[in-house]
Design a protein around this motif. Structure first.
Motif, PDB file in Angstrom:
ATOM      1  N   LYS A 169      -1.787   3.906  17.797  1.00  0.00           N
ATOM      2  CA  LYS A 169      -1.287   2.677  17.172  1.00  0.00           C
ATOM      3  C   LYS A 169      -0.607   3.003  15.847  1.00  0.00           C
ATOM      4  N   TYR A 170      -1.183   3.906  15.069  1.00  0.00           N
ATOM      5  CA  TYR A 170      -0.572   4.298  13.798  1.00  0.00           C
ATOM      6  C   TYR A 170       0.817   4.902  14.055  1.00  0.00           C
ATOM      7  N   HIS A 171       0.908   5.711  15.095  1.00  0.00           N
ATOM      8  CA  HIS A 171       2.190   6.335  15.443  1.00  0.00           C
ATOM      9  C   HIS A 171       3.234   5.274  15.784  1.00  0.00           C
ATOM     10  N   GLU A 172       2.845   4.233  16.493  1.00  0.00           N
ATOM     11  CA  GLU A 172       3.762   3.144  16.815  1.00  0.00           C
ATOM     12  C   GLU A 172       4.232   2.430  15.544  1.00  0.00           C
ATOM     13  N   TRP A 173       3.303   2.193  14.613  1.00  0.00           N
ATOM     14  CA  TRP A 173       3.685   1.584  13.337  1.00  0.00           C
ATOM     15  C   TRP A 173       4.795   2.381  12.666  1.00  0.00           C
ATOM     16  N   MET A 174       4.594   3.698  12.609  1.00  0.00           N
ATOM     17  CA  MET A 174       5.471   4.526  11.790  1.00  0.00           C
ATOM     18  C   MET A 174       6.811   4.830  12.452  1.00  0.00           C
ATOM     19  N   LYS A 175       7.077   4.238  13.600  1.00  0.00           N
ATOM     20  CA  LYS A 175       8.411   4.274  14.171  1.00  0.00           C
ATOM     21  C   LYS A 175       9.332   3.261  13.487  1.00  0.00           C
ATOM     22  N   SER A 176       8.735   2.360  12.717  1.00  0.00           N
ATOM     23  CA  SER A 176       9.497   1.303  12.056  1.00  0.00           C
ATOM     24  C   SER A 176      10.307   1.850  10.885  1.00  0.00           C
ATOM     25  N   PRO A 177      11.635   1.692  10.898  1.00  0.00           N
ATOM     26  CA  PRO A 177      12.443   2.127   9.757  1.00  0.00           C
ATOM     27  C   PRO A 177      12.018   1.452   8.449  1.00  0.00           C
ATOM     28  N   GLU A 178      11.584   0.186   8.534  1.00  0.00           N
ATOM     29  CA  GLU A 178      11.128  -0.530   7.335  1.00  0.00           C
ATOM     30  C   GLU A 178       9.932   0.167   6.712  1.00  0.00           C
TER      31      GLU A 178
ATOM     32  N   LEU B 262     -16.168   9.186  -6.381  1.00  0.00           N
ATOM     33  CA  LEU B 262     -15.251  10.286  -6.681  1.00  0.00           C
ATOM     34  C   LEU B 262     -15.054  10.523  -8.173  1.00  0.00           C
ATOM     35  N   ASN B 263     -15.695   9.722  -9.006  1.00  0.00           N
ATOM     36  CA  ASN B 263     -15.641   9.901 -10.461  1.00  0.00           C
ATOM     37  C   ASN B 263     -14.209   9.906 -10.977  1.00  0.00           C
ATOM     38  N   ILE B 264     -13.442   8.910 -10.554  1.00  0.00           N
ATOM     39  CA  ILE B 264     -12.043   8.811 -10.966  1.00  0.00           C
ATOM     40  C   ILE B 264     -11.946   8.200 -12.361  1.00  0.00           C
ATOM     41  N   LYS B 265     -11.115   8.792 -13.201  1.00  0.00           N
ATOM     42  CA  LYS B 265     -10.883   8.288 -14.559  1.00  0.00           C
ATOM     43  C   LYS B 265      -9.506   7.655 -14.715  1.00  0.00           C
ATOM     44  N   LYS B 266      -8.631   7.956 -13.760  1.00  0.00           N
ATOM     45  CA  LYS B 266      -7.253   7.484 -13.870  1.00  0.00           C
ATOM     46  C   LYS B 266      -6.672   7.296 -12.465  1.00  0.00           C
ATOM     47  N   PHE B 267      -6.054   6.140 -12.247  1.00  0.00           N
ATOM     48  CA  PHE B 267      -5.367   5.866 -10.987  1.00  0.00           C
ATOM     49  C   PHE B 267      -3.861   5.818 -11.240  1.00  0.00           C
ATOM     50  N   GLU B 268      -3.101   6.242 -10.246  1.00  0.00           N
ATOM     51  CA  GLU B 268      -1.648   6.151 -10.284  1.00  0.00           C
ATOM     52  C   GLU B 268      -1.147   5.467  -9.023  1.00  0.00           C
ATOM     53  N   ALA B 269       0.036   4.891  -9.097  1.00  0.00           N
ATOM     54  CA  ALA B 269       0.717   4.359  -7.915  1.00  0.00           C
ATOM     55  C   ALA B 269       2.197   4.634  -8.076  1.00  0.00           C
ATOM     56  N   LYS B 270       2.820   5.139  -7.029  1.00  0.00           N
ATOM     57  CA  LYS B 270       4.255   5.396  -7.031  1.00  0.00           C
ATOM     58  C   LYS B 270       4.881   4.481  -5.984  1.00  0.00           C
ATOM     59  N   ILE B 271       5.718   3.561  -6.441  1.00  0.00           N
ATOM     60  CA  ILE B 271       6.209   2.474  -5.593  1.00  0.00           C
ATOM     61  C   ILE B 271       7.729   2.404  -5.678  1.00  0.00           C
ATOM     62  N   GLY B 272       8.361   2.173  -4.544  1.00  0.00           N
ATOM     63  CA  GLY B 272       9.807   2.038  -4.503  1.00  0.00           C
ATOM     64  C   GLY B 272      10.269   0.876  -5.367  1.00  0.00           C
ATOM     65  N   THR B 273      11.403   1.054  -6.026  1.00  0.00           N
ATOM     66  CA  THR B 273      11.889   0.026  -6.947  1.00  0.00           C
ATOM     67  C   THR B 273      12.203  -1.285  -6.240  1.00  0.00           C
ATOM     68  N   LYS B 274      12.467  -1.234  -4.930  1.00  0.00           N
ATOM     69  CA  LYS B 274      12.782  -2.448  -4.175  1.00  0.00           C
ATOM     70  C   LYS B 274      11.537  -3.144  -3.629  1.00  0.00           C
ATOM     71  N   ASN B 275      10.395  -2.496  -3.735  1.00  0.00           N
ATOM     72  CA  ASN B 275       9.153  -3.041  -3.173  1.00  0.00           C
ATOM     73  C   ASN B 275       8.495  -3.975  -4.199  1.00  0.00           C
ATOM     74  N   GLU B 276       9.097  -5.137  -4.379  1.00  0.00           N
ATOM     75  CA  GLU B 276       8.660  -6.052  -5.436  1.00  0.00           C
ATOM     76  C   GLU B 276       7.244  -6.578  -5.216  1.00  0.00           C
ATOM     77  N   LYS B 277       6.858  -6.779  -3.962  1.00  0.00           N
ATOM     78  CA  LYS B 277       5.518  -7.303  -3.688  1.00  0.00           C
ATOM     79  C   LYS B 277       4.433  -6.327  -4.126  1.00  0.00           C
ATOM     80  N   SER B 278       4.642  -5.044  -3.831  1.00  0.00           N
ATOM     81  CA  SER B 278       3.651  -4.043  -4.249  1.00  0.00           C
ATOM     82  C   SER B 278       3.644  -3.870  -5.762  1.00  0.00           C
ATOM     83  N   LEU B 279       4.811  -3.879  -6.379  1.00  0.00           N
ATOM     84  CA  LEU B 279       4.874  -3.778  -7.837  1.00  0.00           C
ATOM     85  C   LEU B 279       4.121  -4.932  -8.487  1.00  0.00           C
ATOM     86  N   HIS B 280       4.299  -6.129  -7.939  1.00  0.00           N
ATOM     87  CA  HIS B 280       3.610  -7.301  -8.469  1.00  0.00           C
ATOM     88  C   HIS B 280       2.098  -7.176  -8.263  1.00  0.00           C
TER      89      HIS B 280
END
Length: 209
Positions: A26-35, A140-158
Motif C-alpha cells: 500500500k505504501y508503494h502505491e501511495w508513492m507512485k503519486s507525483p503529488e 529518545l531524549n531529544i533536545k531539538k526538533f527540525e522540519a524541512k518543508i517545501g516552500t509551496k507546502n503551506e499547510k505543513s508550514l502552518h
C-alpha cells in the motif's frame, strides 16, 4: 528502529503502528503519486526497493517510523491496510554545530505525510505528529526538533508553526524552509495539554488484520 518495532501508540483520532512488511504494497502505491513525490522530495522506487527501504527503517538506529491509521476505520474493520492514511518519521543525528547550545545532543528531523486525500483536513496529521514528538521526548531524549518543508507546502508550514517551530532558514535553490523547535519546559507543558501518550504492545502477524 528496533526501539519501536513492538510499540503501538493510540490517540483519539489515529493509531500509530510500526512500518511492517505487510504495509509495503500500500505504501508503494501511495508513492507512485507525483503529488506525494513532490511534497516529500522523494523518487519513485520499485516494489523490491520499497521492501528494502522498509527493512532499513526497521533496523537503522537513526530512523523512527510509524504508519498512521484512522482509529475509527480500524475499530470498525480491524483491517490495518484499509485503515492506513499516512506515515510519520524522525531522522536522528547528533548536533555537531559547536556554536549551537545543543551541540552533542540528539536532534530529530520530523516528517508527516497524510497520503489518502480523503483523510486530509481532519486533524490526523496534527495528532500523529504530536504523538510522535511526545514519544521521542520520552524515549529518545531529544533536545531539538527540525522540519524541512517545501516552500509551496503551506499547510505543513502552518501546522508546524502552530506547534511552535520557528523558521531559521529558507533555500531558494532547494525551495525548502527549515524550521526548528528547541525543547523547554514551557513547550513540554503545552504538548502535555495537547495529547496523552498511550503506548501498547504491537505484534505484526504479517497479515492485513
Amino acid at each position: 528502529m528496533r526501539l519501536n518495532e513492538n510499540t503501538k501508540i493510540v490517540g483519539k483520532k489515529v493509531i500509530l503502528v510500526p512500518y511492517c512488511a505487510a504495509h509495503v504494497e500500500k505504501y508503494h502505491e501511495w508513492m507512485k503519486s507525483p503529488e506525494l513525490q513532490e511534497l516529500t522530495a522523494s523518487e519513485p522506487l520499485t516494489l523490491q526497493e520499497e521492501y528494502e527501504m522498509q527493512r532499513s527503517w526497521r533496523e537503522d538506529e537513526d530512523k523512527c517510523t510509524f504508519l498512521v491509521l484512522c482509529r475509527t476505520t480500524y475499530e470498525q474493520t480491524s483491517d490495518e491496510i484499509y485503515s492506513l492514511v499516512g506515515d510519520t518519521n524522525l531522522f536522528l543525528r547528533i548536533e555537531d554545530d559547536v556554536e549551537d547550545v545543543n551541540a552533542g545532543c540528539q536532534v530529530a528531523e520530523a516528517e508527516i505525510m497524510i497520503a489518502e486525500p480523503e483523510a486530509r483536513g481532519k486533524g490526523y496529521g496534527w495528532e500523529a505528529m504530536l504523538l510522535l514528538l511526545k514519544y521521542a521526548l520520552q524515549n529518545l531524549n531529544i533536545k531539538k526538533f527540525e522540519a524541512k518543508i517545501g516552500t509551496k507546502n503551506e499547510k505543513s508550514l502552518h501546522m508546524f508553526g502552530k506547534m511552535q517551530f520557528k523558521e531559521v532558514s529558507r533555500s531558494a535553490v532547494f525551495e525548502e524552509v527549515t524550521l526548528v523547535l528547541i525543547v523547554d519546559e514551557e513547550w513540554i507543558k503545552w504538548l502535555d495539554g495537547q495529547v496523552t501518550l498511550r503506548c501498547e504492545n504491537y505484534r505484526s502477524t504479517g497479515s492485513h488484520k
